[in-house]
Scaffold this active site. Structure first.
Site, PDB file in Angstrom:
ATOM      1  N   LEU A  61     -17.148  27.106 -61.132  1.00  6.92           N
ATOM      2  CA  LEU A  61     -16.809  27.012 -59.702  1.00  6.92           C
ATOM      3  C   LEU A  61     -15.300  27.085 -59.451  1.00  6.92           C
ATOM      4  CD1 LEU A  61     -19.477  24.561 -58.226  1.00  6.92           C
ATOM      5  CD2 LEU A  61     -19.623  26.995 -58.723  1.00  6.92           C
ATOM      6  N   ASN A 110     -18.754  38.319 -71.076  1.00  9.25           N
ATOM      7  CA  ASN A 110     -18.843  37.753 -72.430  1.00  9.25           C
ATOM      8  C   ASN A 110     -20.036  36.824 -72.517  1.00  9.25           C
ATOM      9  OD1 ASN A 110     -16.616  38.979 -73.477  1.00  9.25           O
ATOM     10  ND2 ASN A 110     -15.399  37.115 -73.727  1.00  9.25           N
ATOM     11  N   ASP A 144     -24.368  31.567 -65.703  1.00 16.71           N
ATOM     12  CA  ASP A 144     -22.974  31.842 -66.085  1.00 16.71           C
ATOM     13  C   ASP A 144     -22.219  32.464 -64.897  1.00 16.71           C
ATOM     14  OD1 ASP A 144     -20.620  32.000 -67.500  1.00 16.71           O
ATOM     15  OD2 ASP A 144     -21.321  33.495 -68.939  1.00 16.71           O
TER      16      ASP A 144
HETATM   17 ZN   LIG Z   1     -19.364  31.438 -72.287  1.00 18.40          ZN
END
Ligand SMILES: [Zn+2]
Length: 456
Positions: free
Chosen positions: A86, A303, A330
Site C-alpha cells: 500500500l 517479480n 501482490d
Molecule cells: Zn515479492
C-alpha cells in the site's frame, strides 16, 4: 445475539476493536446465495454479527435498519489478501492506506497484509502501529502491517519480532518481500525466533546472485527479445532450502508468489513430509505468460517474472489440489513514469486487488470445474488460517462476524486503470472483460463497497 461474545468477532489486533462510528445497527441482505448454493436467502446482520438467516426476514428488520437487495448474488466470506503493497509511508504518490483500502473494498476484501518495504521500512513497532491505526480510521478494510525480517531490509540483522508482535499493531507476519532473506544463517535464526513468538515468516524466494540484472523469465522469449533472464532455479533453490530449514527448525514458513512448475513439485514434497510450509500464487501467474513481453510494455514486468504455459498449468493444478494454499494479489502500485519507460527500467509489480476475484472466478469456476466454495477457501479461509487471523475467513453462519462480500455473476465489466480506486493505473488487464463483479463488501456489519464502489 445482540453483542458479539467471542473474541473471533473482531480482530484481536490492538485494543481498538469495533470502529466507534462503525456498523449500522442492523443490515438485511436480501436474496443472496451463500457460496452460490441452494435457494436465495436473507441474511440479517446485527451489531456486526450474522444474527439470522432465512427465506424472508423483512419483518425481523428494525425500522432503523438498512435493507440491500442482492437477489441471486453469490455471498462469500470477506476476502483476505496476505500480500499487498500500500506504499504508505513513503510513496503516497502511488498509493495510500486510504486508496489501497478503497481498492481492497471494491475487490471484496475485508483484510489485507501490507508488506514492509515502505520508506522508512516497517521494521519497528511505531511504524507498524501508525499503519494499523490509519487502516482502522479509514475503516474500509483491516490493514495488517507486515514487519520486516531484517532491519532496513538489509539482510544482516533481525528486527524485534516480539516487540512488533506485542505492539498495538499485533504484527503476526514478517517478510523482507521485494528482497529474499538469502543468508542461510540469518534465515535459520529468523525461523527459530519466529517459532518462539508463533509468528509467520513469508519468504520472497529469489537467489539474488542468479537474478542480477534479470527482467524476464529465462527462456526462449527473453532470448528472442534480448532481455536478461531470471531462471526458475533462482526461486526453486530458495524454496528447497527453506523447506528443509522449516523441517529441521520448525516454525511456520510461507512461500510468497510461487511461480514455477519446479516450486510446485517442491511444495508437494514438503507437504508429503508434513513440513509446516504454505504457499500463495498470484492471479497474474495463474493467467499470463512471458509471451506478453513481446510488446516491451513495462506493465508486464513483475517479480517473479511471468513464466511459461507449463508453469501456469502446474500452478492452476496445484491450487486446485491444495498444494498451493491460497491466492494473494501482490498488489503493487507504481507511478506511470515508473512503468511507461524502457522495459529494463520499469519497476516490477502490477495492480491486483480490484481484478483478482473476477479472474479467479473466470479461471476456476466459469472455465474450470471448481465451485464458489473453492473461491472462498483459497481467497478467504486459507489466508485467514495461515495468518491465524481471527474474525475473517469464517463460515457464513449465525453467530459469525459479518465480514462478507457479494458477487454479481450477471454483471460483466471491462478493466481499466482509470476507473480503479487505486491511485496507480498499472493493471495488466486493461481493456479485458471481467465476467463477474463484487457488488457489495461488508466489514463487521458496515457496508464498505456498494454497487461496486467503495463507500468513502
Ligand atoms: Zn515479492
Amino acid at each position: 445475539m445482540n453483542q458479539p461474545t467471542t473474541e473471533s468477532a473482531y480482530p484481536s489486533t490492538g485494543a481498538l476493536a469495533p470502529h466507534p462510528t462503525g456498523a449500522a445497527a442492523e443490515l438485511l441482505l436480501r436474496g443472496v446465495l451463500p457460496y452460490g448454493e441452494g435457494e436465495p436467502t436473507d441474511v440479517l446482520i446485527r451489531d456486526g454479527v450474522i444474527a439470522e438467516m432465512g427465506p424472508d426476514l423483512a419483518d425481523a428488520l428494525s425500522p432503523e435498519g438498512t435493507s440491500v437487495d442482492l437477489q441471486g448474488q453469490v455471498l462469500l466470506p470477506g476476502l483476505v489478501d496476505m500480500h499487498v503493497h500500500l506504499r504508505e509511508p513513503g510513496r503516497e504518490d502511488t498509493e495510500t492506506i486510504a486508496t489501497g483500502s478503497a481498492a481492497a473494498a471494491q475487490g471484496g476484501f475485508t483484510a489485507v497484509f501490507t508488506m514492509a518495504n515502505t520508506s522508512p521500512v516497517m521494521d519497528n513497532p511505531a511504524i507498524a502501529e501508525t499503519v494499523w491505526f490509519k487502516g482502522q480510521n479509514t475503516n474500509l478494510c483491516d490493514v495488517h502491517p507486515v514487519g520486516s525480517i531484517s532491519r532496513g531490509l538489509h539482510g544482516s540483522e533481525l528486527t524485534e519480532f516480539g516487540m512488533m508482535a506485542d505492539s498495538d499493531a499485533k504484527v503476526r507476519m514478517f517478510s523482507d518481500d521485494g528482497k529474499c532473506v538469502h543468508d542461510p544463517r540469518l534465515m535459520r535464526r529468523a525461523i527459530e525466533y519466529a517459532r518462539g513468538e508463533d509468528v509467520l515468516l513469508a519468504q520472497h524466494c529469489e537467489e539474488p546472485r542468479l537474478t542480477e540484472g534479470a527482467v524476464a523469465h529465462e527462456g526462449s522469449t527473453a532470448a528472442r527479445l534480448g532481455l536478461r533472464g531470471w531462471p526458475r532455479v533462482a526461486e526453486e533453490s530458495i524454496v528447497a532450502r527453506d523447506a528443509i530449514m522449516a523441517r529441521d527448525y520448525g516454525g511456520r514458513l510461507h512461500i510468497c508468489h510461487a511461480s514455477t512448475e519446479g516450486t510446485v513439485a517442491l511444495l508437494r514434497w514438503a507437504k508429503e513430509q508434513q513440513i509446516p510450509l504454505t504457499a500463495e500464487v498470484t492471479p497474474h501467474h495463474l493467467l499470463l505468460t512471458d509471451e506478453r513481453l513481446a510488446t516491451y510494455d513495462g506493465v508486464n514486468r513483475v517479480n517473479p517474472p511471468l513464466r511459461e504455459r507449463r508453469d501456469v498449468q502446474a500452478l492452476r493444478r496445484a491450487l486446485a489440489e491444495g498444494i498451493v494454499d491460497c491466492v494473494a494479489t501482490d498488489h503493487a502500485p507504481h507511478g506511470s513514469e515508473e512503468k511507461c519507460c524502457e522495459f529494463d527500467l520499469a519497476r516490477p509489480g502490477m495492480l491486483g486487488l480490484e481484478t483478482s476475484l473476477a479472474l479467479i472466478a473466470q479461471i476456476f469456476v466459469l472455465d474450470g470445474d471448481q465451485d464458489w466454495r473453492f473461491v472462498a477457501r483459497v481467497m478467504s479461509e486459507n489466508p485467514a488460517r495461515i495468518t491465524k487471523l481471527p474474525g475473517h475467513g469464517r463460515p457464513i453462519a449465525v453467530g459469525e462476524p459479518a465480514n462478507l462480500c457479494a458477487v454479481d455473476t450477471t454483471r460483466s465489466w471491462v478493466a481499466s486503470g482509470r476507473d480503479m480506486a487505486s491511485k496507480a493505473r498499472n493493471t495488466p488487464y486493461e481493456g479485458m472483460d471481467m465476467p463477474v463483479r463484487v457488488s457489495t463488501t461488508i466489514l463487521r456489519g458496515k457496508i464498505t463497497c456498494r454497487d461496486g464502489q467503495a463507500v468513502t
